[in-house]
Scaffold this motif. Structure first.
Motif, short mmCIF file in Angstrom:
data_model
loop_
_atom_site.label_atom_id
_atom_site.label_comp_id
_atom_site.label_asym_id
_atom_site.label_seq_id
_atom_site.Cartn_x
_atom_site.Cartn_y
_atom_site.Cartn_z
N ALA A 1 -12.04 5.92 -13.17
CA ALA A 1 -11.34 6.73 -12.18
C ALA A 1 -9.90 6.25 -11.99
O ALA A 1 -8.95 7.05 -11.94
CB ALA A 1 -12.09 6.69 -10.85
N GLU B 1 -15.31 15.43 -20.96
CA GLU B 1 -14.05 15.35 -20.23
C GLU B 1 -13.53 13.91 -20.19
O GLU B 1 -12.32 13.67 -20.19
CB GLU B 1 -14.24 15.92 -18.83
CG GLU B 1 -14.42 17.43 -18.83
CD GLU B 1 -15.05 17.97 -17.55
OE1 GLU B 1 -15.14 17.21 -16.55
OE2 GLU B 1 -15.46 19.16 -17.55
N THR C 1 -22.31 8.02 -13.64
CA THR C 1 -22.13 8.61 -12.31
C THR C 1 -22.08 7.56 -11.22
O THR C 1 -21.62 7.83 -10.11
CB THR C 1 -23.27 9.58 -11.99
OG1 THR C 1 -24.50 8.84 -11.88
CG2 THR C 1 -23.40 10.66 -13.06
N TRP D 1 -10.56 9.90 -14.36
CA TRP D 1 -11.79 10.63 -14.67
C TRP D 1 -12.91 10.23 -13.72
O TRP D 1 -13.05 9.04 -13.38
CB TRP D 1 -12.24 10.32 -16.10
CG TRP D 1 -13.60 10.89 -16.43
CD1 TRP D 1 -13.88 12.11 -16.93
CD2 TRP D 1 -14.87 10.24 -16.23
NE1 TRP D 1 -15.24 12.28 -17.07
CE2 TRP D 1 -15.86 11.14 -16.64
CE3 TRP D 1 -15.25 8.99 -15.75
CZ2 TRP D 1 -17.22 10.83 -16.58
CZ3 TRP D 1 -16.60 8.67 -15.67
CH2 TRP D 1 -17.58 9.59 -16.11
N LYS D 2 -13.70 11.20 -13.33
CA LYS D 2 -14.87 10.95 -12.49
C LYS D 2 -15.92 12.01 -12.79
O LYS D 2 -15.59 13.19 -12.96
CB LYS D 2 -14.48 11.01 -11.00
CG LYS D 2 -15.59 10.60 -10.06
CD LYS D 2 -15.08 10.58 -8.62
CE LYS D 2 -16.19 10.14 -7.67
NZ LYS D 2 -15.72 10.14 -6.24
N ALA D 3 -17.18 11.59 -12.88
CA ALA D 3 -18.27 12.55 -13.12
C ALA D 3 -18.36 13.51 -11.93
O ALA D 3 -18.33 13.09 -10.78
CB ALA D 3 -19.59 11.81 -13.32
N LYS D 4 -18.51 14.80 -12.23
CA LYS D 4 -18.55 15.83 -11.18
C LYS D 4 -19.94 16.41 -10.97
O LYS D 4 -20.20 17.04 -9.95
CB LYS D 4 -17.61 16.98 -11.56
CG LYS D 4 -16.17 16.58 -11.83
CD LYS D 4 -15.42 17.78 -12.44
CE LYS D 4 -14.04 17.39 -12.90
NZ LYS D 4 -13.40 18.48 -13.67
N ARG D 5 -20.82 16.24 -11.94
CA ARG D 5 -22.09 16.96 -11.93
C ARG D 5 -23.25 16.01 -11.63
O ARG D 5 -23.32 14.91 -12.15
CB ARG D 5 -22.29 17.66 -13.27
CG ARG D 5 -21.16 18.64 -13.64
CD ARG D 5 -21.09 18.88 -15.13
NE ARG D 5 -20.08 19.84 -15.55
CZ ARG D 5 -18.83 19.51 -15.89
NH1 ARG D 5 -18.42 18.24 -15.84
NH2 ARG D 5 -17.97 20.44 -16.28
N ASP E 1 -27.66 19.56 -11.75
CA ASP E 1 -26.79 20.30 -12.67
C ASP E 1 -27.14 19.98 -14.12
O ASP E 1 -27.20 20.88 -14.97
CB ASP E 1 -25.32 19.92 -12.44
CG ASP E 1 -24.86 20.20 -11.02
OD1 ASP E 1 -25.15 21.29 -10.52
OD2 ASP E 1 -24.22 19.33 -10.42
N ASP F 1 -19.37 16.20 -18.49
CA ASP F 1 -18.58 15.14 -17.85
C ASP F 1 -18.16 14.11 -18.89
O ASP F 1 -17.03 13.62 -18.89
CB ASP F 1 -19.39 14.45 -16.75
CG ASP F 1 -19.38 15.21 -15.43
OD1 ASP F 1 -18.35 15.87 -15.13
OD2 ASP F 1 -20.38 15.15 -14.69
#
Length: 338
Positions: free
Chosen positions: A307, A241, A263, A312-316, A320, A238
């Motif tokens: 965001a 990215e 996050t 962008w935003k943390a996905k995990r 994970d 993340d």
């Protein structure tokens, strides 16, 4: 774009390098391998099927930096190179000021001389100091930093901010990381600190894989729900990215910007221990130790500006992060030196 990654063989740098190559960018890596491995770069090449240029050297070497910019038409710099252990910085402050601040000033001079004015700087949420109100936003005035490490990061932020004020050609993205955890899902690259790990996750992983006897939990008397420190852990992919998003932002915008990369959720040390025990299926030996100098009770992000501005935003989530980190450690029990 052609990107220079200082410290590009390190834990975060190598994952960002991989993401940059996969996104189609060309890359140049500068690293002195003082806390990184050539093997990480070999594996990035294998994973991506792409080649990149490598310069071995110190970020404080002005002559070498001049040569790098002369040899390559660089569009932007991603600046990771520096010392990063909070506890060590308390013991060796001069080293941290020399490398982190001095090296960044030397880099900025070389960039200006070469006409390269875009830079993404690897900063830290530690610059906020010990604040009571959570979550932390970029509007929080940086407090009294708890360690020389954090002070050096704040100083470099200010150096780049002053450059933007002095010269409108500069485009600077300051990324304040919270707590990077995890590894590439292949298990081929991950965190491999030299010597005793300074951070929770790599130390816990080394205990789980049998390299160390027990995990020291530094303090169980903090004003937090279970008494242990609370942090915002973010998956290193993340984070990678987030750097790509920042580079894209700088191609369309000038000036100085600061973004939290986290996050938005805090987890305690014991939360991490319990989740790792679930993943490995075995108890993790641990002991309670005294608080460490420079540590704060709690710290987690409000990442909404990233965001809005960067898309962008943390996905995990935590599971994970620790699953991927454990896969790396299990496949590489001795790190890159297997």
């Amino acid at each position: 774009m052609k990107l220079l990654l200082t410290g590009g063989a390190g834990y975060i740098g190598s994952h960002v390098l991989l993401s940059c190559l996969e996104a189609g960018h060309d890359a140049i890596v500068l690293d002195d391998f003082s806390n990184s491995s050539r093997e990480a770069l070999t594996r990035v090449e294998a994973l991506t099927g792409r080649h990149f240029s490598l310069y071995e050297g110190d970020i404080r070497d002005a002559t070498m930096l001049e040569q790098i910019f002369k040899d390559n038409k660089i569009d932007a710099v991603l600046h990771f190179a520096g010392l990063k252990a909070v506890g060590e910085s308390v013991q060796k402050p001069l080293d941290y000021y020399d490398v982190n601040v001095g090296g960044s000033v030397t880099l900025a001079k070389a960039m200006a001389q070469a006409g390269v004015y875009r830079v993404v700087f690897s900063s830290t949420a530690s610059v906020y100091g010990d604040q009571e109100k959570m979550p932390l936003t970029e509007e929080n005035v940086p407090g009294e930093a708890a360690s020389p490490y954090a002070r050096t990061k704040r100083m470099v932020e200010q150096v780049f901010e002053d450059l933007c004020i002095s010269d409108q050609r500069w485009s600077v993205a300051i990324l304040r990381y919270f707590n990077p955890v995890g590894a590439h899902p292949s298990g081929q690259i991950g965190e491999d600190p030299l010597g005793e790990p300074a951070n929770l996750a790599p130390f816990a992983m080394q205990v789980a894989v049998g390299r160390r006897q027990s995990l020291a939990v530094f303090g169980d008397d903090y004003p937090t729900p279970d008494g242990t420190g609370v942090r915002d852990y973010i998956h290193v992919m993340d984070l990678a990215e987030g750097h790509l998003a920042a580079v894209n932002f700088l191609t369309k915008n000038s000036g100085f910007g600061v973004w939290n990369l986290g996050t938005g959720r805090g987890h305690s040390v014991l939360d991490v221990v319990r989740e790792l025990e679930n993943i490995t299926g075995k108890p993790l030996p641990k002991r309670i130790a005294s608080r460490r100098p420079g540590d704060t009770a709690q710290c987690w992000a409000d990442p909404s500006r990233a965001a809005t501005d960067l898309g962008w935003k943390a996905k995990r989530g935590l599971s994970d992060m620790l699953t991927d980190h454990w896969r790396w450690q299990e496949q590489n029990p001795k790190g890159y030196n297997k």
